[in-house]
Design a protein around this motif. Structure first.
Motif, PDB file in Angstrom:
ATOM      1  N   LEU A 238       0.828  -1.207   0.000  1.00 48.12           N
ATOM      2  CA  LEU A 238       0.000   0.000   0.000  1.00 48.12           C
ATOM      3  C   LEU A 238       0.864   1.260   0.000  1.00 48.12           C
ATOM      4  O   LEU A 238       0.524   2.258  -0.651  1.00 48.12           O
ATOM      5  CB  LEU A 238      -0.937  -0.010   1.210  1.00 48.12           C
ATOM      6  CG  LEU A 238      -2.061  -1.060   1.154  1.00 48.12           C
ATOM      7  CD1 LEU A 238      -2.820  -1.104   2.465  1.00 48.12           C
ATOM      8  CD2 LEU A 238      -3.017  -0.772  -0.003  1.00 48.12           C
TER       9      LEU A 238
ATOM     10  N   LEU B 111       2.070   1.608  -3.455  1.00 50.79           N
ATOM     11  CA  LEU B 111       0.999   2.043  -4.350  1.00 50.79           C
ATOM     12  C   LEU B 111       0.865   3.558  -4.331  1.00 50.79           C
ATOM     13  O   LEU B 111       0.808   4.199  -5.391  1.00 50.79           O
ATOM     14  CB  LEU B 111      -0.318   1.388  -3.936  1.00 50.79           C
ATOM     15  CG  LEU B 111      -1.552   1.745  -4.774  1.00 50.79           C
ATOM     16  CD1 LEU B 111      -1.372   1.318  -6.221  1.00 50.79           C
ATOM     17  CD2 LEU B 111      -2.809   1.103  -4.179  1.00 50.79           C
ATOM     18  N   ARG B 112       0.842   4.148  -3.139  1.00 50.43           N
ATOM     19  CA  ARG B 112       0.718   5.609  -3.054  1.00 50.43           C
ATOM     20  C   ARG B 112       1.956   6.302  -3.615  1.00 50.43           C
ATOM     21  O   ARG B 112       1.842   7.244  -4.401  1.00 50.43           O
ATOM     22  CB  ARG B 112       0.478   6.056  -1.613  1.00 50.43           C
ATOM     23  CG  ARG B 112       0.225   7.551  -1.488  1.00 50.43           C
ATOM     24  CD  ARG B 112       0.132   8.031  -0.047  1.00 50.43           C
ATOM     25  NE  ARG B 112      -0.971   7.435   0.679  1.00 50.43           N
ATOM     26  CZ  ARG B 112      -1.399   7.862   1.878  1.00 50.43           C
ATOM     27  NH1 ARG B 112      -0.791   8.904   2.462  1.00 50.43           N
ATOM     28  NH2 ARG B 112      -2.395   7.270   2.497  1.00 50.43           N
TER      29      ARG B 112
ATOM     30  N   ILE C  59      -5.018  -4.143   9.090  1.00 47.93           N
ATOM     31  CA  ILE C  59      -5.626  -4.139   7.763  1.00 47.93           C
ATOM     32  C   ILE C  59      -6.480  -5.385   7.603  1.00 47.93           C
ATOM     33  O   ILE C  59      -5.998  -6.510   7.830  1.00 47.93           O
ATOM     34  CB  ILE C  59      -4.536  -4.099   6.677  1.00 47.93           C
ATOM     35  CG1 ILE C  59      -3.722  -2.816   6.797  1.00 47.93           C
ATOM     36  CG2 ILE C  59      -5.158  -4.188   5.280  1.00 47.93           C
ATOM     37  CD1 ILE C  59      -2.596  -2.711   5.813  1.00 47.93           C
TER      38      ILE C  59
ATOM     39  N   LEU D  19      -9.792  -4.683   1.242  1.00 43.40           N
ATOM     40  CA  LEU D  19      -8.493  -4.333   0.676  1.00 43.40           C
ATOM     41  C   LEU D  19      -8.639  -3.508  -0.588  1.00 43.40           C
ATOM     42  O   LEU D  19      -7.869  -2.569  -0.832  1.00 43.40           O
ATOM     43  CB  LEU D  19      -7.693  -5.609   0.384  1.00 43.40           C
ATOM     44  CG  LEU D  19      -7.152  -6.373   1.598  1.00 43.40           C
ATOM     45  CD1 LEU D  19      -6.491  -7.663   1.142  1.00 43.40           C
ATOM     46  CD2 LEU D  19      -6.162  -5.523   2.374  1.00 43.40           C
TER      47      LEU D  19
ATOM     48  N   ILE E  77      -9.430   0.112   0.399  1.00 46.01           N
ATOM     49  CA  ILE E  77      -8.234   0.812   0.881  1.00 46.01           C
ATOM     50  C   ILE E  77      -7.322   1.158  -0.293  1.00 46.01           C
ATOM     51  O   ILE E  77      -6.748   2.258  -0.352  1.00 46.01           O
ATOM     52  CB  ILE E  77      -7.499  -0.050   1.919  1.00 46.01           C
ATOM     53  CG1 ILE E  77      -8.364  -0.232   3.166  1.00 46.01           C
ATOM     54  CG2 ILE E  77      -6.171   0.593   2.301  1.00 46.01           C
ATOM     55  CD1 ILE E  77      -7.744  -1.154   4.198  1.00 46.01           C
ATOM     56  N   ALA E  78      -7.156   0.223  -1.243  1.00 44.27           N
ATOM     57  CA  ALA E  78      -6.299   0.488  -2.404  1.00 44.27           C
ATOM     58  C   ALA E  78      -6.852   1.632  -3.246  1.00 44.27           C
ATOM     59  O   ALA E  78      -6.089   2.488  -3.719  1.00 44.27           O
ATOM     60  CB  ALA E  78      -6.163  -0.785  -3.248  1.00 44.27           C
TER      61      ALA E  78
ATOM     62  N   GLU F  15      -6.027   4.870  -1.585  1.00 44.88           N
ATOM     63  CA  GLU F  15      -4.628   5.239  -1.801  1.00 44.88           C
ATOM     64  C   GLU F  15      -4.430   5.840  -3.191  1.00 44.88           C
ATOM     65  O   GLU F  15      -3.674   6.797  -3.366  1.00 44.88           O
ATOM     66  CB  GLU F  15      -3.727   4.013  -1.624  1.00 44.88           C
ATOM     67  CG  GLU F  15      -3.672   3.484  -0.213  1.00 44.88           C
ATOM     68  CD  GLU F  15      -3.164   4.521   0.755  1.00 44.88           C
ATOM     69  OE1 GLU F  15      -2.070   5.072   0.519  1.00 44.88           O
ATOM     70  OE2 GLU F  15      -3.880   4.807   1.743  1.00 44.88           O
TER      71      GLU F  15
ATOM     72  N   ILE G 178      -2.763   5.199   6.148  1.00 47.50           N
ATOM     73  CA  ILE G 178      -3.394   4.158   5.339  1.00 47.50           C
ATOM     74  C   ILE G 178      -4.612   3.620   6.079  1.00 47.50           C
ATOM     75  O   ILE G 178      -4.527   3.235   7.249  1.00 47.50           O
ATOM     76  CB  ILE G 178      -2.399   3.022   5.048  1.00 47.50           C
ATOM     77  CG1 ILE G 178      -1.234   3.548   4.198  1.00 47.50           C
ATOM     78  CG2 ILE G 178      -3.084   1.865   4.345  1.00 47.50           C
ATOM     79  CD1 ILE G 178      -0.137   2.548   3.976  1.00 47.50           C
TER      80      ILE G 178
END
Length: 260
Positions: free
Chosen positions: A16, A19-20, A63, A70, A73-74, A77, A159
């Motif tokens: 994560l 990813l950001r 998480i 998930l 959350i993704a 981000e 996150i």
């Protein structure tokens, strides 16, 4: 120092963070340019993620392992990364907007070049202004401000944290400021060309035998380029002020999104 155990929770936090960080680096001006190799961007994203992990990991709540949670959350981000990069892109959008308007008013609407960033045609003056803005961006260290804002975003918007809708007003204010910046950049050339067109209109009324169109074409191009060249110090000053304002606006936007 012992390395962290690579359990599923550790792996998800690392992914994560990556990813950001990766999306911001892809979307940022200059750093996300298509001329920069993908391997360089990926390596820089991995390095920054690795450096941020020991600082970010303790602040991340548990998480959930459910695929839908998930995914949510993704997506959050991705949106956070896009909004941070959008603030930086707004300044370059203002520069491109000013360059396009200047080119059209000077009569260079058909004098376009290919822009590899947007994969579209761009006016010559706009291309020069955008390239100059990139050089100023690097010279004043504005990319450092964005990297610091990226690190601060994990503290202000951890996150999996909830959002506040107060941040959207800051985003709309930034979009409005983009048009103000564009007007400040194009004002010297537009004001001069306004007087030139008024004078040519009066000349056409007073002496109809003169072919004003053939007189105005080289005159507006020459005067426009001269005034644009003379206004470059003001152009640089406005951009430096905009980059400084960006560095102050981003933390305020993140705090507003966090509801603090």
């Amino acid at each position: 120092m012992d390395l962290p155990v690579l359990d599923p929770h550790t792996l998800m936090i690392g992914l994560l963070i990556f990813l950001r960080v990766g999306l911001i680096l892809i979307l940022l001006p200059v750093l996300g340019h298509t001329f920069i190799p993908v391997q360089t961007k990926a390596g820089l994203a991995v390095l920054i993620s690795f450096l941020l992990y020991p600082v970010v990991a303790p602040t991340v709540p548990a998480i959930p392992v459910a695929p839908l949670a998930l995914m949510v959350i993704a997506v959050k981000e991705i949106v956070i990364a896009g909004m941070i990069a959008l603030f930086a892109q707004l300044v370059f959008t203002a520069v491109q907007f000013a360059g396009q308007v200047i080119s059209y008013q000077m009569g260079l609407a058909v004098a376009n070049v290919f822009d590899p960033v947007t994969s579209s045609q761009e006016a010559v003056v706009g291309h020069f202004a955008t390239t100059s803005a990139m050089l100023i961006w690097l010279s004043v260290g504005a990319h450092h401000l964005l990297l610091m804002a990226l690190a601060d975003s994990f503290h202000l918007l951890p996150i999996g944290a909830s959002w506040s809708f107060h941040g959207w007003s800051a985003l709309s204010d930034a979009v409005a400021a983009m048009f103000v910046t564009g007007l400040r950049l194009m004002a010297p050339v537009l004001i001069l060309l306004l007087f030139v067109y008024v004078a040519l209109g009066l000349l056409a009324r007073a002496v109809p035998q003169i072919q004003v169109f053939f007189v105005s074409a080289p005159l507006t191009v020459a005067l426009g380029l001269i005034v644009f060249a003379l206004s470059l110090p003001a152009f640089v000053a406005v951009l430096q002020q905009s980059y400084g304002h960006l560095g102050a606006l981003l933390p305020d936007f993140l705090r507003a999104m966090a509801g603090t």
